[in-house]
Design an enzyme around this catalytic site. Structure first.
Site, PDB file in Angstrom:
ATOM      1  N   ASP A  56       0.825  -1.217   0.000  1.00 44.53           N
ATOM      2  CA  ASP A  56       0.000   0.000   0.000  1.00 44.53           C
ATOM      3  C   ASP A  56       0.857   1.265   0.000  1.00 44.53           C
ATOM      4  O   ASP A  56       0.368   2.357   0.315  1.00 44.53           O
ATOM      5  CB  ASP A  56      -0.903   0.024   1.248  1.00 44.53           C
ATOM      6  CG  ASP A  56      -2.046  -0.975   1.163  1.00 44.53           C
ATOM      7  OD1 ASP A  56      -2.182  -1.633   0.116  1.00 44.53           O
ATOM      8  OD2 ASP A  56      -2.783  -1.105   2.151  1.00 44.53           O
ATOM      9  N   ASP A  74      -6.164  -8.547  14.098  1.00 46.35           N
ATOM     10  CA  ASP A  74      -5.681  -9.882  14.447  1.00 46.35           C
ATOM     11  C   ASP A  74      -6.407 -10.438  15.676  1.00 46.35           C
ATOM     12  O   ASP A  74      -6.856 -11.587  15.687  1.00 46.35           O
ATOM     13  CB  ASP A  74      -4.168  -9.851  14.678  1.00 46.35           C
ATOM     14  CG  ASP A  74      -3.714  -8.658  15.518  1.00 46.35           C
ATOM     15  OD1 ASP A  74      -4.571  -7.947  16.094  1.00 46.35           O
ATOM     16  OD2 ASP A  74      -2.496  -8.423  15.611  1.00 46.35           O
TER      17      ASP A  74
END
Length: 500
Positions: free
Chosen positions: A94, A242
Protein backbone atom coordinates in the site's frame (compact mmCIF):
# COMPACT_ATOMS: atom_id res chain seq x y z
CA UNK A 1 -4.13 20.09 52.06
CA UNK A 2 -6.60 18.96 54.71
CA UNK A 3 -9.10 21.65 53.74
CA UNK A 4 -9.01 20.45 50.15
CA UNK A 5 -9.56 16.76 50.77
CA UNK A 6 -11.56 16.51 53.99
CA UNK A 7 -14.96 17.56 52.57
CA UNK A 8 -14.68 14.76 50.00
CA UNK A 9 -12.73 12.40 52.25
CA UNK A 10 -15.10 9.40 52.19
CA UNK A 11 -15.53 9.67 48.40
CA UNK A 12 -11.76 9.94 47.82
CA UNK A 13 -11.04 6.93 50.02
CA UNK A 14 -13.88 4.92 48.49
CA UNK A 15 -12.67 5.53 44.95
CA UNK A 16 -9.03 5.00 45.96
CA UNK A 17 -9.60 1.60 47.52
CA UNK A 18 -11.95 0.50 44.76
CA UNK A 19 -9.28 1.26 42.16
CA UNK A 20 -6.59 -0.42 44.22
CA UNK A 21 -8.75 -3.53 44.63
CA UNK A 22 -9.41 -3.86 40.87
CA UNK A 23 -5.71 -3.39 40.10
CA UNK A 24 -4.91 -6.04 42.70
CA UNK A 25 -7.32 -8.42 40.94
CA UNK A 26 -5.64 -7.76 37.59
CA UNK A 27 -2.30 -8.40 39.30
CA UNK A 28 -3.58 -11.62 40.85
CA UNK A 29 -4.59 -12.74 37.37
CA UNK A 30 -0.97 -12.45 36.25
CA UNK A 31 0.02 -14.65 39.16
CA UNK A 32 -2.64 -17.11 38.01
CA UNK A 33 -1.11 -17.16 34.51
CA UNK A 34 2.27 -17.93 36.06
CA UNK A 35 0.65 -20.82 37.94
CA UNK A 36 -0.89 -22.15 34.72
CA UNK A 37 2.46 -21.86 32.98
CA UNK A 38 4.30 -23.82 35.66
CA UNK A 39 1.57 -26.44 35.82
CA UNK A 40 1.31 -27.27 32.13
CA UNK A 41 2.96 -24.60 30.01
CA UNK A 42 6.35 -26.25 29.73
CA UNK A 43 4.87 -29.26 27.95
CA UNK A 44 5.37 -28.52 24.27
CA UNK A 45 3.12 -30.14 21.67
CA UNK A 46 4.72 -33.10 19.88
CA UNK A 47 6.00 -32.45 16.39
CA UNK A 48 3.84 -34.35 13.89
CA UNK A 49 5.27 -36.19 10.94
CA UNK A 50 5.78 -34.29 7.72
CA UNK A 51 2.89 -34.70 5.29
CA UNK A 52 3.35 -36.95 2.29
CA UNK A 53 2.24 -34.06 0.12
CA UNK A 54 2.88 -30.54 1.33
CA UNK A 55 -0.13 -28.21 1.02
CA UNK A 56 -0.04 -24.97 -0.94
CA UNK A 57 0.87 -22.05 1.33
CA UNK A 58 0.22 -18.43 0.43
CA UNK A 59 2.58 -16.07 2.26
CA UNK A 60 1.17 -12.55 2.64
CA UNK A 61 3.52 -9.64 3.30
CA UNK A 62 1.52 -6.46 4.11
CA UNK A 63 3.66 -3.34 3.60
CA UNK A 64 3.18 0.39 3.84
CA UNK A 65 6.19 2.68 3.26
CA UNK A 66 8.83 0.18 4.43
CA UNK A 67 11.77 1.07 2.19
CA UNK A 68 14.40 0.02 4.76
CA UNK A 69 13.12 -3.49 5.44
CA UNK A 70 10.97 -4.57 2.46
CA UNK A 71 13.75 -6.28 0.52
CA UNK A 72 15.06 -8.02 3.65
CA UNK A 73 11.63 -9.50 4.30
CA UNK A 74 11.03 -10.65 0.72
CA UNK A 75 14.48 -12.25 0.51
CA UNK A 76 13.99 -14.16 3.77
CA UNK A 77 10.58 -15.53 2.69
CA UNK A 78 11.96 -16.65 -0.67
CA UNK A 79 14.60 -18.67 1.18
CA UNK A 80 12.01 -20.85 2.92
CA UNK A 81 12.85 -24.53 2.90
CA UNK A 82 9.59 -25.47 1.21
CA UNK A 83 8.66 -26.90 -2.20
CA UNK A 84 8.69 -23.94 -4.58
CA UNK A 85 5.69 -25.24 -6.53
CA UNK A 86 3.68 -25.25 -3.28
CA UNK A 87 4.62 -21.71 -2.31
CA UNK A 88 2.84 -18.52 -3.33
CA UNK A 89 4.03 -15.12 -2.12
CA UNK A 90 1.89 -11.97 -2.14
CA UNK A 91 3.55 -8.65 -1.39
CA UNK A 92 0.56 -6.53 -0.37
CA UNK A 93 1.99 -3.10 -0.99
CA UNK A 94 0.00 0.00 0.00
CA UNK A 95 3.07 2.24 -0.17
CA UNK A 96 3.21 5.79 -1.45
CA UNK A 97 6.99 6.19 -1.56
CA UNK A 98 10.11 4.45 -2.91
CA UNK A 99 9.09 1.20 -1.20
CA UNK A 100 7.03 0.31 -4.28
CA UNK A 101 10.12 0.45 -6.50
CA UNK A 102 12.17 -1.58 -3.98
CA UNK A 103 9.42 -4.21 -3.89
CA UNK A 104 9.06 -4.31 -7.69
CA UNK A 105 12.79 -4.99 -8.11
CA UNK A 106 12.84 -7.72 -5.45
CA UNK A 107 9.73 -9.39 -6.87
CA UNK A 108 11.18 -9.33 -10.40
CA UNK A 109 14.41 -10.94 -9.16
CA UNK A 110 12.69 -13.83 -7.40
CA UNK A 111 10.10 -14.32 -10.12
CA UNK A 112 12.94 -14.77 -12.63
CA UNK A 113 14.18 -17.59 -10.39
CA UNK A 114 10.92 -19.47 -10.67
CA UNK A 115 9.01 -18.22 -7.61
CA UNK A 116 5.26 -17.64 -7.72
CA UNK A 117 5.50 -14.15 -6.25
CA UNK A 118 3.08 -11.27 -6.85
CA UNK A 119 3.31 -7.56 -6.23
CA UNK A 120 -0.20 -6.36 -5.36
CA UNK A 121 -0.16 -2.57 -5.13
CA UNK A 122 -3.33 -0.82 -3.96
CA UNK A 123 -3.89 2.81 -4.85
CA UNK A 124 -5.70 3.47 -1.55
CA UNK A 125 -5.42 2.10 2.01
CA UNK A 126 -9.07 1.28 2.54
CA UNK A 127 -9.31 -1.01 5.54
CA UNK A 128 -5.58 -0.50 6.18
CA UNK A 129 -3.81 -3.80 7.00
CA UNK A 130 -7.07 -5.75 7.28
CA UNK A 131 -8.14 -4.41 3.88
CA UNK A 132 -4.83 -5.42 2.31
CA UNK A 133 -5.03 -8.95 3.76
CA UNK A 134 -8.62 -9.36 2.61
CA UNK A 135 -7.76 -8.14 -0.90
CA UNK A 136 -4.90 -10.62 -1.11
CA UNK A 137 -7.01 -13.47 0.23
CA UNK A 138 -9.41 -13.10 -2.69
CA UNK A 139 -6.55 -13.84 -5.09
CA UNK A 140 -4.68 -16.44 -3.03
CA UNK A 141 -4.42 -20.06 -4.14
CA UNK A 142 -3.26 -21.51 -0.83
CA UNK A 143 -5.36 -23.38 1.72
CA UNK A 144 -2.91 -22.12 4.35
CA UNK A 145 -2.16 -18.40 4.73
CA UNK A 146 1.04 -17.23 6.43
CA UNK A 147 1.43 -13.56 7.42
CA UNK A 148 4.63 -11.64 8.15
CA UNK A 149 4.98 -7.95 8.91
CA UNK A 150 7.77 -5.89 7.39
CA UNK A 151 10.08 -5.98 10.42
CA UNK A 152 10.34 -9.79 10.54
CA UNK A 153 12.99 -12.16 9.23
CA UNK A 154 11.34 -15.59 9.40
CA UNK A 155 13.79 -18.52 9.52
CA UNK A 156 14.11 -20.95 6.62
CA UNK A 157 12.57 -23.77 8.67
CA UNK A 158 9.41 -21.82 9.53
CA UNK A 159 6.92 -23.49 7.18
CA UNK A 160 8.37 -26.99 7.54
CA UNK A 161 7.97 -26.80 11.33
CA UNK A 162 4.57 -25.11 11.45
CA UNK A 163 2.65 -26.65 8.53
CA UNK A 164 2.64 -30.29 9.79
CA UNK A 165 0.50 -29.23 12.77
CA UNK A 166 -2.38 -28.59 10.38
CA UNK A 167 -2.71 -32.36 9.99
CA UNK A 168 -5.06 -31.96 12.96
CA UNK A 169 -8.28 -30.95 11.20
CA UNK A 170 -9.52 -28.61 13.96
CA UNK A 171 -6.37 -26.46 14.04
CA UNK A 172 -7.23 -23.07 12.57
CA UNK A 173 -4.07 -21.07 13.34
CA UNK A 174 -0.49 -21.70 14.44
CA UNK A 175 1.41 -18.85 16.09
CA UNK A 176 5.20 -18.63 16.46
CA UNK A 177 7.16 -16.88 19.20
CA UNK A 178 8.64 -13.44 18.53
CA UNK A 179 12.34 -12.87 19.09
CA UNK A 180 14.12 -9.55 18.71
CA UNK A 181 17.02 -8.64 16.45
CA UNK A 182 17.82 -5.44 18.34
CA UNK A 183 17.02 -6.51 21.89
CA UNK A 184 20.28 -5.05 23.23
CA UNK A 185 20.22 -1.86 21.16
CA UNK A 186 19.13 0.43 24.03
CA UNK A 187 17.46 0.43 27.41
CA UNK A 188 14.13 1.06 25.66
CA UNK A 189 14.46 -2.01 23.42
CA UNK A 190 15.60 -4.18 26.35
CA UNK A 191 12.51 -3.23 28.36
CA UNK A 192 10.20 -3.72 25.36
CA UNK A 193 11.66 -7.18 24.85
CA UNK A 194 10.93 -8.13 28.47
CA UNK A 195 7.36 -6.83 28.09
CA UNK A 196 6.88 -9.03 25.03
CA UNK A 197 8.59 -12.00 26.69
CA UNK A 198 5.85 -11.91 29.32
CA UNK A 199 3.23 -12.03 26.59
CA UNK A 200 4.80 -14.82 24.55
CA UNK A 201 6.51 -16.95 27.17
CA UNK A 202 3.81 -16.82 29.86
CA UNK A 203 0.46 -15.50 28.59
CA UNK A 204 0.29 -17.35 25.28
CA UNK A 205 1.66 -20.55 26.73
CA UNK A 206 -0.60 -20.54 29.77
CA UNK A 207 -3.75 -19.74 27.83
CA UNK A 208 -3.11 -22.19 25.02
CA UNK A 209 -2.05 -25.14 27.20
CA UNK A 210 -5.01 -24.63 29.58
CA UNK A 211 -7.56 -24.69 26.77
CA UNK A 212 -8.39 -20.97 26.80
CA UNK A 213 -8.55 -18.56 23.87
CA UNK A 214 -5.39 -16.78 22.79
CA UNK A 215 -4.74 -14.56 19.82
CA UNK A 216 -2.86 -14.38 16.55
CA UNK A 217 -0.36 -11.54 16.88
CA UNK A 218 -0.81 -10.12 13.40
CA UNK A 219 2.41 -11.68 12.11
CA UNK A 220 4.61 -14.80 12.33
CA UNK A 221 1.65 -17.14 12.15
CA UNK A 222 -0.20 -19.38 9.70
CA UNK A 223 -3.97 -19.53 9.24
CA UNK A 224 -6.13 -22.21 7.72
CA UNK A 225 -8.11 -20.36 5.09
CA UNK A 226 -11.40 -21.89 6.25
CA UNK A 227 -10.77 -20.61 9.79
CA UNK A 228 -10.51 -17.06 8.43
CA UNK A 229 -13.68 -17.47 6.41
CA UNK A 230 -15.67 -19.16 9.19
CA UNK A 231 -14.67 -16.35 11.54
CA UNK A 232 -16.11 -13.76 9.17
CA UNK A 233 -12.94 -12.72 7.37
CA UNK A 234 -10.65 -9.76 7.98
CA UNK A 235 -12.61 -6.76 9.29
CA UNK A 236 -11.40 -3.24 9.97
CA UNK A 237 -13.85 -1.86 12.54
CA UNK A 238 -11.15 -2.29 15.20
CA UNK A 239 -7.45 -1.36 15.18
CA UNK A 240 -6.49 -4.91 16.18
CA UNK A 241 -7.81 -6.94 13.28
CA UNK A 242 -5.68 -9.88 14.45
CA UNK A 243 -7.23 -10.05 17.93
CA UNK A 244 -10.71 -9.51 16.50
CA UNK A 245 -10.48 -12.35 13.96
CA UNK A 246 -8.80 -14.60 16.53
CA UNK A 247 -11.79 -14.45 18.85
CA UNK A 248 -14.34 -14.72 16.04
CA UNK A 249 -12.58 -17.78 14.61
CA UNK A 250 -12.29 -19.53 17.99
CA UNK A 251 -15.94 -18.74 18.72
CA UNK A 252 -16.70 -20.50 15.43
CA UNK A 253 -15.10 -23.65 16.85
CA UNK A 254 -11.53 -23.53 15.56
CA UNK A 255 -8.62 -24.43 17.82
CA UNK A 256 -5.37 -22.44 17.88
CA UNK A 257 -1.87 -23.70 18.64
CA UNK A 258 1.12 -21.81 20.03
CA UNK A 259 4.66 -23.01 19.28
CA UNK A 260 7.11 -21.30 21.69
CA UNK A 261 10.06 -23.18 20.20
CA UNK A 262 9.41 -21.82 16.69
CA UNK A 263 11.07 -18.42 16.84
CA UNK A 264 10.63 -15.55 14.40
CA UNK A 265 13.14 -12.67 14.74
CA UNK A 266 11.77 -9.15 14.45
CA UNK A 267 12.79 -5.53 14.98
CA UNK A 268 11.66 -3.53 18.02
CA UNK A 269 10.82 0.20 17.78
CA UNK A 270 13.87 2.27 18.71
CA UNK A 271 12.00 5.59 18.92
CA UNK A 272 9.82 6.20 22.00
CA UNK A 273 7.14 7.88 19.85
CA UNK A 274 6.96 4.85 17.57
CA UNK A 275 6.65 2.64 20.63
CA UNK A 276 3.89 4.84 22.07
CA UNK A 277 1.99 4.79 18.77
CA UNK A 278 2.21 1.00 18.72
CA UNK A 279 1.00 0.72 22.33
CA UNK A 280 -1.82 3.20 21.65
CA UNK A 281 -3.02 1.15 18.68
CA UNK A 282 -2.88 -2.14 20.59
CA UNK A 283 -4.68 -0.70 23.62
CA UNK A 284 -7.40 1.04 21.63
CA UNK A 285 -7.93 -1.97 19.38
CA UNK A 286 -8.23 -4.42 22.26
CA UNK A 287 -10.95 -2.32 23.89
CA UNK A 288 -12.75 -2.02 20.54
CA UNK A 289 -12.58 -5.80 20.17
CA UNK A 290 -13.90 -6.27 23.69
CA UNK A 291 -16.78 -3.89 23.02
CA UNK A 292 -17.54 -5.79 19.82
CA UNK A 293 -17.26 -9.39 21.06
CA UNK A 294 -17.54 -9.60 24.86
CA UNK A 295 -21.28 -10.21 24.94
CA UNK A 296 -20.96 -12.81 22.21
CA UNK A 297 -18.17 -14.50 24.17
CA UNK A 298 -20.10 -14.53 27.45
CA UNK A 299 -23.24 -15.93 25.77
CA UNK A 300 -21.35 -18.68 23.93
CA UNK A 301 -21.53 -22.32 25.04
CA UNK A 302 -18.04 -22.39 26.45
CA UNK A 303 -16.50 -23.48 29.77
CA UNK A 304 -16.62 -20.80 32.47
CA UNK A 305 -12.82 -20.62 32.67
CA UNK A 306 -12.65 -19.79 28.94
CA UNK A 307 -15.18 -16.98 29.35
CA UNK A 308 -13.47 -15.52 32.42
CA UNK A 309 -10.02 -15.66 30.83
CA UNK A 310 -11.37 -14.04 27.66
CA UNK A 311 -13.07 -11.32 29.71
CA UNK A 312 -9.82 -10.44 31.50
CA UNK A 313 -7.86 -10.65 28.24
CA UNK A 314 -10.14 -8.17 26.47
CA UNK A 315 -10.52 -5.73 29.40
CA UNK A 316 -7.03 -5.81 30.90
CA UNK A 317 -6.03 -2.46 29.35
CA UNK A 318 -8.56 -0.70 31.59
CA UNK A 319 -5.83 -1.02 34.21
CA UNK A 320 -4.05 1.94 32.55
CA UNK A 321 -7.01 4.23 33.24
CA UNK A 322 -7.16 3.01 36.83
CA UNK A 323 -3.42 3.41 37.30
CA UNK A 324 -3.56 7.01 36.14
CA UNK A 325 -6.43 7.77 38.54
CA UNK A 326 -4.63 6.01 41.37
CA UNK A 327 -1.51 8.10 40.86
CA UNK A 328 -3.62 11.24 41.38
CA UNK A 329 -5.46 9.91 44.44
CA UNK A 330 -2.67 8.10 46.28
CA UNK A 331 -1.35 11.18 48.11
CA UNK A 332 -4.72 12.72 49.13
CA UNK A 333 -5.77 9.28 50.39
CA UNK A 334 -2.66 9.09 52.55
CA UNK A 335 -3.15 12.60 53.89
CA UNK A 336 -6.68 11.69 54.96
CA UNK A 337 -5.34 8.77 56.97
CA UNK A 338 -2.05 10.18 58.17
CA UNK A 339 -2.99 9.83 61.85
CA UNK A 340 -3.41 6.09 61.27
CA UNK A 341 -1.13 5.75 58.25
CA UNK A 342 1.10 3.01 59.65
CA UNK A 343 -1.73 0.64 60.47
CA UNK A 344 -3.72 1.27 57.28
CA UNK A 345 -0.67 0.91 55.04
CA UNK A 346 0.29 -2.40 56.62
CA UNK A 347 -3.22 -3.85 56.74
CA UNK A 348 -4.77 -2.56 53.49
CA UNK A 349 -2.52 -0.61 51.13
CA UNK A 350 0.57 -2.80 51.27
CA UNK A 351 -1.20 -6.14 50.56
CA UNK A 352 -3.16 -4.58 47.69
CA UNK A 353 -0.09 -2.84 46.27
CA UNK A 354 1.87 -6.08 46.48
CA UNK A 355 -0.90 -7.94 44.67
CA UNK A 356 -0.96 -5.24 41.98
CA UNK A 357 2.79 -4.73 41.53
CA UNK A 358 4.56 -7.66 43.16
CA UNK A 359 2.73 -10.14 40.95
CA UNK A 360 3.79 -8.14 37.89
CA UNK A 361 7.44 -8.37 38.95
CA UNK A 362 7.12 -12.13 39.49
CA UNK A 363 5.39 -12.45 36.11
CA UNK A 364 8.31 -10.86 34.25
CA UNK A 365 10.98 -12.66 36.26
CA UNK A 366 9.37 -15.99 35.38
CA UNK A 367 9.21 -14.92 31.73
CA UNK A 368 12.99 -14.46 31.77
CA UNK A 369 13.48 -17.81 33.48
CA UNK A 370 11.30 -19.36 30.77
CA UNK A 371 13.35 -17.63 28.11
CA UNK A 372 16.47 -19.20 29.62
CA UNK A 373 18.96 -16.47 28.76
CA UNK A 374 20.68 -15.29 31.93
CA UNK A 375 17.52 -14.24 33.75
CA UNK A 376 19.48 -12.96 36.76
CA UNK A 377 21.01 -10.25 34.58
CA UNK A 378 17.56 -9.13 33.48
CA UNK A 379 16.52 -8.21 37.05
CA UNK A 380 18.58 -5.03 36.69
CA UNK A 381 16.05 -3.81 34.10
CA UNK A 382 12.99 -4.28 36.32
CA UNK A 383 12.98 -0.68 37.67
CA UNK A 384 12.98 0.62 34.09
CA UNK A 385 10.26 -1.89 33.20
CA UNK A 386 8.05 -0.76 36.09
CA UNK A 387 8.68 2.87 35.20
CA UNK A 388 7.79 2.31 31.57
CA UNK A 389 4.65 0.39 32.54
CA UNK A 390 3.40 3.16 34.84
CA UNK A 391 4.52 5.93 32.48
CA UNK A 392 2.53 4.36 29.64
CA UNK A 393 -0.70 4.82 31.60
CA UNK A 394 -1.32 8.31 30.15
CA UNK A 395 -0.77 7.25 26.55
CA UNK A 396 -2.73 4.01 26.89
CA UNK A 397 -5.52 5.43 29.05
CA UNK A 398 -6.32 7.84 26.23
CA UNK A 399 -6.37 4.91 23.81
CA UNK A 400 -8.75 2.96 26.06
CA UNK A 401 -11.17 5.88 26.45
CA UNK A 402 -11.30 6.56 22.71
CA UNK A 403 -11.66 2.85 22.00
CA UNK A 404 -14.78 2.77 24.16
CA UNK A 405 -16.60 5.15 21.84
CA UNK A 406 -14.92 4.92 18.42
CA UNK A 407 -14.96 2.22 15.78
CA UNK A 408 -11.85 1.70 13.74
CA UNK A 409 -9.59 4.69 13.27
CA UNK A 410 -6.41 5.50 11.37
CA UNK A 411 -3.92 2.63 11.45
CA UNK A 412 -0.63 4.36 12.29
CA UNK A 413 2.16 1.95 11.56
CA UNK A 414 5.33 1.66 13.63
CA UNK A 415 8.30 2.93 11.57
CA UNK A 416 11.05 0.37 10.92
CA UNK A 417 14.63 1.33 10.17
CA UNK A 418 16.50 -2.01 9.80
CA UNK A 419 18.26 -1.32 13.09
CA UNK A 420 20.00 -4.44 14.35
CA UNK A 421 23.10 -3.36 16.30
CA UNK A 422 24.25 -0.41 18.39
CA UNK A 423 26.50 1.02 15.69
CA UNK A 424 23.49 1.86 13.51
CA UNK A 425 21.80 5.26 13.75
CA UNK A 426 18.08 5.73 13.16
CA UNK A 427 17.60 9.48 13.61
CA UNK A 428 18.91 10.31 10.12
CA UNK A 429 16.39 7.99 8.47
CA UNK A 430 13.13 9.06 6.92
CA UNK A 431 10.16 7.78 8.84
CA UNK A 432 8.83 9.15 12.09
CA UNK A 433 5.79 8.37 14.16
CA UNK A 434 3.66 11.37 15.00
CA UNK A 435 4.54 12.82 18.39
CA UNK A 436 1.88 12.21 21.01
CA UNK A 437 0.99 15.07 23.32
CA UNK A 438 0.63 12.58 26.16
CA UNK A 439 4.11 13.70 27.21
CA UNK A 440 2.63 17.00 28.43
CA UNK A 441 0.33 15.18 30.86
CA UNK A 442 3.21 12.89 31.84
CA UNK A 443 5.29 15.95 32.69
CA UNK A 444 2.49 17.51 34.74
CA UNK A 445 1.95 14.29 36.66
CA UNK A 446 5.69 14.04 37.31
CA UNK A 447 5.62 17.58 38.76
CA UNK A 448 2.53 16.81 40.84
CA UNK A 449 4.03 13.64 42.29
CA UNK A 450 7.33 15.40 42.91
CA UNK A 451 5.41 18.00 44.92
CA UNK A 452 3.64 15.18 46.79
CA UNK A 453 6.98 13.57 47.62
CA UNK A 454 8.38 16.80 49.04
CA UNK A 455 5.17 17.45 51.00
CA UNK A 456 5.18 13.91 52.39
CA UNK A 457 8.76 14.39 53.63
CA UNK A 458 7.84 17.69 55.30
CA UNK A 459 4.84 16.03 56.95
CA UNK A 460 7.01 13.08 58.13
CA UNK A 461 4.88 10.61 56.15
CA UNK A 462 7.84 8.31 55.61
CA UNK A 463 5.88 5.15 54.89
CA UNK A 464 4.14 6.81 51.95
CA UNK A 465 7.40 7.62 50.14
CA UNK A 466 7.90 4.26 48.35
CA UNK A 467 4.36 4.36 46.95
CA UNK A 468 4.70 7.97 45.79
CA UNK A 469 8.14 7.42 44.32
CA UNK A 470 6.92 4.49 42.24
CA UNK A 471 4.53 6.78 40.34
CA UNK A 472 6.93 9.73 40.27
CA UNK A 473 9.63 7.52 38.77
CA UNK A 474 7.26 6.18 36.08
CA UNK A 475 5.97 9.50 34.79
CA UNK A 476 9.37 11.20 35.00
CA UNK A 477 11.01 8.35 33.10
CA UNK A 478 8.43 8.41 30.31
CA UNK A 479 8.48 12.23 30.09
CA UNK A 480 12.28 12.32 29.76
CA UNK A 481 12.26 9.55 27.15
CA UNK A 482 9.74 11.57 25.16
CA UNK A 483 11.62 14.87 25.12
CA UNK A 484 15.36 14.10 25.27
CA UNK A 485 15.74 12.49 21.80
CA UNK A 486 14.03 15.46 20.16
CA UNK A 487 16.96 17.72 21.01
CA UNK A 488 19.15 15.84 18.54
CA UNK A 489 16.72 15.88 15.64
CA UNK A 490 16.68 18.34 12.80
CA UNK A 491 13.25 19.49 11.77
CA UNK A 492 13.99 18.55 8.16
CA UNK A 493 14.41 14.94 9.24
CA UNK A 494 10.92 14.63 10.64
CA UNK A 495 8.63 12.98 8.16
CA UNK A 496 5.30 11.95 9.61
CA UNK A 497 4.28 8.46 8.54
CA UNK A 498 0.90 6.85 8.98
CA UNK A 499 1.75 3.42 10.05
CA UNK A 500 0.76 -0.04 10.59
Amino acid sequence: MDSLVLPFGPIVLGVYYSILLVLALFGAHRAYLVFLYWRSGRKHPPTPESPREWPVVTVQLPLYNEMYVAKRLIDSVCRFDYPVEKLEIQVLDDSTDETTEVVAQAVAKWRSRGFDIHHIHRKDRSGFKAGALEAGLGKARGDLIAVFDADFIPPEKFLREAVPHFSQPDIGMVQACWQHLNRRYSLLTRVQAIFLDGHFMIEHTARNRSGCFFNFNGTAGIWRRRAIEDGGGWQHDTLTEDLDLSYRSQLAGWRFLYLPTLEAPSELPVDIHGFKAQQHRWSKGSIQTGRKLLLRLLRAKLPLKVKLEGFVHLTNNFSYVLMMLLSILVFPAMVLRRDHLSSSLLSLDLPLFMAATGSVIIFYIVSQIARGDGWLRQIAFLPALMGLGIGLSVNNAGAVLTGLFEKGGVFHRTPKYSIVNRSQVWRAKRYRANKSFAFVVEGLLALYLGFCLVTAIRMNMWLSLPFLYLFFHGYTYMFLLSIVPNKTRKSSELISAEAR
